[in-house]
Design an enzyme around this catalytic site. Sequence first.
Site, mmCIF file in Angstrom:
data_model
loop_
_atom_site.group_PDB
_atom_site.id
_atom_site.type_symbol
_atom_site.label_atom_id
_atom_site.label_comp_id
_atom_site.label_asym_id
_atom_site.label_seq_id
_atom_site.Cartn_x
_atom_site.Cartn_y
_atom_site.Cartn_z
ATOM 1 N NE ARG A 1 -5.637 3.671 -0.510
ATOM 2 C CZ ARG A 1 -4.856 3.258 0.498
ATOM 3 N NH1 ARG A 1 -4.167 4.119 1.204
ATOM 4 N NH2 ARG A 1 -4.746 1.982 0.780
ATOM 5 C CD GLN B 1 -1.882 7.210 -3.018
ATOM 6 O OE1 GLN B 1 -0.991 7.630 -2.287
ATOM 7 N NE2 GLN B 1 -2.966 6.630 -2.539
ATOM 8 C CE1 TYR C 1 -3.048 14.504 3.108
ATOM 9 C CE2 TYR C 1 -3.542 12.238 2.499
ATOM 10 C CZ TYR C 1 -2.886 13.142 3.317
ATOM 11 O OH TYR C 1 -2.082 12.710 4.326
ATOM 12 C CB SER D 1 -0.859 -0.047 1.275
ATOM 13 O OG SER D 1 -1.990 0.750 1.139
ATOM 14 N N PRO D 2 0.390 2.342 -0.606
ATOM 15 C CG PRO D 2 -0.807 3.837 -1.927
ATOM 16 C CD PRO D 2 -0.901 2.510 -1.246
ATOM 17 N NE ARG E 1 -0.796 0.067 10.174
ATOM 18 C CZ ARG E 1 -1.822 0.051 10.993
ATOM 19 N NH1 ARG E 1 -1.731 0.618 12.167
ATOM 20 N NH2 ARG E 1 -2.959 -0.536 10.627
HETATM 21 C C1 LIG Z 1 3.748 5.492 7.306
HETATM 22 C C2 LIG Z 1 2.486 5.474 6.510
HETATM 23 C C3 LIG Z 1 2.332 6.319 5.431
HETATM 24 C C4 LIG Z 1 1.171 6.289 4.644
HETATM 25 N N1 LIG Z 1 1.091 7.061 3.524
HETATM 26 C C5 LIG Z 1 0.058 6.905 2.662
HETATM 27 C C6 LIG Z 1 0.049 7.530 1.387
HETATM 28 O O1 LIG Z 1 0.999 8.178 0.992
HETATM 29 N N2 LIG Z 1 -1.037 7.359 0.607
HETATM 30 C C7 LIG Z 1 -2.092 6.603 0.990
HETATM 31 O O2 LIG Z 1 -3.077 6.478 0.268
HETATM 32 N N3 LIG Z 1 -2.099 5.974 2.179
HETATM 33 C C8 LIG Z 1 -1.041 6.099 3.015
HETATM 34 N N4 LIG Z 1 -1.023 5.388 4.192
HETATM 35 C C9 LIG Z 1 -2.151 4.473 4.500
HETATM 36 C C10 LIG Z 1 -1.801 3.060 4.045
HETATM 37 O O3 LIG Z 1 -1.662 2.979 2.641
HETATM 38 C C11 LIG Z 1 -2.875 2.055 4.493
HETATM 39 O O4 LIG Z 1 -4.100 2.370 3.849
HETATM 40 C C12 LIG Z 1 -3.078 2.037 5.988
HETATM 41 O O5 LIG Z 1 -1.839 2.081 6.682
HETATM 42 C C13 LIG Z 1 -3.837 0.782 6.443
HETATM 43 O O6 LIG Z 1 -3.158 -0.397 6.090
HETATM 44 P P1 LIG Z 1 -2.307 -1.287 7.162
HETATM 45 O O7 LIG Z 1 -3.261 -1.632 8.264
HETATM 46 O O8 LIG Z 1 -1.883 -2.472 6.357
HETATM 47 O O9 LIG Z 1 -1.158 -0.457 7.647
HETATM 48 C C14 LIG Z 1 0.115 5.425 4.999
HETATM 49 C C15 LIG Z 1 0.257 4.592 6.115
HETATM 50 C C16 LIG Z 1 1.427 4.585 6.853
HETATM 51 C C17 LIG Z 1 1.552 3.636 8.025
#
Ligand SMILES: Cc1cc2nc3c(=O)[nH]c(=O)nc-3n(C[C@H](O)[C@H](O)[C@H](O)COP(=O)(O)O)c2cc1C
Length: 775
Positions: free
Chosen positions: A631, A502, A583, A424-425, A725
Site C-alpha cells: 500500500r 496488512q 507510518y 479495505s483495512p 467506509r
Molecule cells: C475507520 C477507518 C480506519 C482505517 N484504518 C486503516 C488501516 O488500518 N490501514 C489502512 O491502510 N487504511 C486504513 N484506513 C483507510 C481505508 O483503508 C481507505 O483507504 C480509506 O478509508 C478510503 O476508502 P473509503 O473512501 O472507501 O472509505 C482506515 C479508514 C477508516 C475509515
Amino acid sequence: MRIVCIGGGPAGLYFGLLMKKANPAHRITVVERNRPYDTFGWGVVFSDATMENMRACDAETAREIEDAFNHWDDIEVLIKGRRMRTTGHGFVGIGRKRLLNILQARCQALGVELVFDREVESDIEFPEADLVVACDGVNSKLRNRYAATFEPDLSVRPNRYIWLGTEKSFDAFTFDFRRTEHGWFQAHIYKFDEKTSTFIVETTEETLRAHGLDRAGQDESVAFCQTLFADVLEGAPLLTNSRHLRGSAWLNFSRLVCGKWNHFNGKSHVVLMGDAAHTAHFAIGSGTKLALEDAIELARQFERLGDAPALIPDVLAAYEEVRRVDVARIQNAARNAMEWFEVVGSRYADTLEPEQFMYSLLTRSQRISHENLRLRDPVWLEGYERWFARRGGLNADPGSRPTPPMFTPYRVRGVTLPNRIVMSPMAMYSAKDGVPNDFHLVHLGSRALGGAGLVFGEMTCVSPNARITPGCLGLWNDEQAAAWRRIVDFIHGHSAAKVGLQIGHAGRKGSTRVAWEGIDQPLADGNWQLLAPSATSYLPHGGIPRAMSLGDMARVKADFAAAAERGAASGFDVLELHCAHGYLLSSFLSPLTNRREDLYGGRHENRARYPLEVFAAIRAVWPEERPISVRLSCHDWFDGGNTPEDAAIFARLFKEAGADLIDCSSGQVVREEKPVYGRLFQTPFADKIRNEVGIATIAVGAISEADHANSIIAAGRADLCALARPHLADPAWTLHEAAKIGFKSIPWPRQYHSGKAPYEANLERAAAQTPGGRA
Ligand SMILES: Cc1cc2nc3c(=O)[nH]c(=O)nc-3n(C[C@H](O)[C@H](O)[C@H](O)COP(=O)(O)O)c2cc1C
Ligand SMILES: Cc1cc2nc3c(=O)[nH]c(=O)nc-3n(C[C@H](O)[C@H](O)[C@H](O)COP(=O)(O)OP(=O)(O)OC[C@H]3O[C@@H](n4cnc5c(N)ncnc54)[C@H](O)[C@@H]3O)c2cc1C
C-alpha cells in the site's frame, strides 16, 4: 441599459440577442475585429441538452440551428487494424461559420448593433456602457488588462494539435489512432455539415519533434497527416483554415480558470464570458456549449433580478455563483478527457486490448459510467461484459446475462478471489495487547459473509511499539496468531472470501489515543519510544521520534518477517505491506519526512531502500503461491512531497522486488497536506501505476456504488476495488450492490438464502416505481 459585448463569437452574439429580445429598450453593441461572416474554425458540437436550453431561450435561433444541424449517434474507434462502433451517444454538429451567421442575422433582426473590423484595446473605449461583456476569447485583452482582479490561471498543456477539415463525410464521431516509429497520433473526426468534417490531429510534443513537425511548414504538416491517416480519409484531402493560424500550425491547448469573473472599472461593470473566462478541451467538445450557456445564465439573472444598471452588481454575482458550479463540472470532465489523450500513447494504446481500449476511451471523462453506457448502447455493453467475463475465464453464453466486471473472479499467484471487491483495512482500535477478540471475529466475519471477495484485517502491528494506539491489533506472539487463526478459519469455513493481513509499523504516528478519543493525539501517559527515518514529529506537540539506527532497522525488519511468518501459519491468503499514510515505511518513502543523509535518504532508490529490505524479508518467508500487496500513499498532497510520478517509481521498484499488487491510497503523510477529495479521487493513481508500470493495482477512496466499481474494473483502471467506509455502513455491501444492479447469480450464504429473493423483489418493485430507473 447600454451593453457592449467585446467579441462576436457565440458568447457575445447570443448574449446580445437574448438581452435585446428580453428588453428592446436596451442599447446593445457587439464589437468584432473580424469582418462579417468571416470566421475561423470548422464544426462545433453540442449535446441534446444544450439545444433544449436554447430552444427555451429563443425558439427562432434554435429552429434555424436545428435545421442546419447534423445529428449523429455513433462513435467509431479505429486502432491496430480494428474498427469498432457503438451507438446512442447523441451529438449535434454545426459549422462554426454557419452558427455565427445564424446568430449575427438574428442579432440584426432584433436590432443589436454589430460593429465589425474593429479591434478593441480596452473597455475604456466605451465609457458610456453600463456593462461591458468581455467575450473576446481565450486570449482576452480585457481579461489580461485586469489580471490582478480576474486572476487568470492559464496552463499550457503538453500535447500538440492541429485543426483541419476534410470533405470526406463521416457518419460517426470517429477516433483514429495510428502508431508511427516515434509514437502515437490520434485524429478526432466529426461531421458538421453535409460535406465537411472537422479533423483534429493530436500527438505528444516528443513525437511531434521526433518527426520534425515542430519545424515543418503548414503544407508539410498537412501532407504528413494526410499520409498517416490515408486509410480513413480514403483519398480525400485535408484542408486548413490557414487565415486563422499564427506561427506553427500545431497548437498547445491552454486550460484557463479565473479567480473572479467581474470587475468595476469606475464607469462600467466588466464581466467575463465564454473562453475569456474558462476553457474546456476539445476532447469533450464543450467550448461553444459553455459560451452559450454563460450567455443564457447572465440573461436569465437579469430577468430574475431586474435589468436596471443599479442591479448589475447583484446580477453579476448571481451569474458567477451559478455558472462556476457548472463550469467546474465540465472543466473537470474536460480535464480528465484531455489528460486521457495526453497519456494515451504511453499508457493505453500499446497495453490495452482494443475492446478495453475502447471502453477506456468512452469513459475517459469519468462522467460516463458503466450503467450510463448501458443506457446508451445496451447491446454493445453486454457484448463488452461478455468479452470481459470470458477473458476472466467465465463461461459467457450469449443467452445468459454476462457477469458484470466487478463480479468476475481474479487470480493472483495461487489465489483466486471470487470477485473484485475488497474490504479495505480499517483500524478498529478494539484490541487489548494486540489480540484479536470476538469483536474482530464478528466484524471481519460479517463482511466476509457480506460478499466481498477479499476481506482485509486492519493494520496489524509487528511489535508492541509498532502500534498506533493501545487498541491496535498485533501479530508478534503466538496468542495473537492463534486468535487470528480462529477468524481466518471462520471466514474460510463459511464464505468464499479470501482473507488479507496488512502488517505495519506506526513510526512517528504511534503512541496515540484511540480514534474516538482524538485521532493522532499523543497518549496522556504510558507513551512509548517512537521510531522514524528522521527525528521530526507529526504534530507540533507530538512525540519526537528517534531517527532509526541500523540496529533499529534490523530489529524492525525482523519483526516484520516474524509477523509475516505467523500470518502465513494463521492461514491468511494475501499479505499487504503498509507503506502508506505516514507510518514508518511510508515516512521513509516521502522526502517530507525522510531527511536522512545516509544510504536510506535522498533519491528514490535510497528512500525506498529500507521498505524494499523489509519487503524482501517478508517475501522470503511468505509462501511462494500467495501474493503480496504494497500500500502506497501515491500523493503527499503537499509541495515538495511525493506525487503520482514518484509513486510510479516506487511501484516499479516493488514490482521488481516481487510485489503482486499496489494498493493505491494517498496522503496522511504530513499534517499540513492539502488533499483534493472527490468521487474516485485516488483511482487515477491506480490507473497510472497499472498501465504505466505494468503491475496489478487496487483502487480505493470514495468508491461507493457498483457502477463505480464496474467502470473502474471494466476500463482497466485497476484490477480490484477496495471500499472502507461503505463496509462500515453495510457489511453486505457486495451482495446488496449485486441486487441493485439486478445481478442475481452471486450466491448468498446458505443460512441467509431465504432473504435474497424478497430483497431483490423489493428493489425491483422500487425500481419499477422510479421512472426509467433501476433500483
Ligand atoms: C475507520 C477507518 C480506519 C482505517 N484504518 C486503516 C488501516 O488500518 N490501514 C489502512 O491502510 N487504511 C486504513 N484506513 C483507510 C481505508 O483503508 C481507505 O483507504 C480509506 O478509508 C478510503 O476508502 P473509503 O473512501 O472507501 O472509505 C482506515 C479508514 C477508516 C475509515
Ligand atoms: C483555432 C481554433 C479553432 C476552433 N475551432 C473549433 C471548432 O471547430 N469546434 C469547436 O467546438 N470549438 C472550436 N474552437 C473553440 C471554440 O471556438 C470556443 O470554445 C468557443 O467559440 C467560445 O466562444 P466565445 O464566444 O467565448 O469565444 P470565441 O469564439 O473565441 O470568440 C471571441 C471573438 O472575439 C473576437 N475578438 C477577440 N479579441 C478581440 C478584440 N480585441 N476586439 C474585437 N474582437 C475581438 C474574436 O475575433 C472572436 O470572434 C476553436 C478554437 C480555436 C482557437
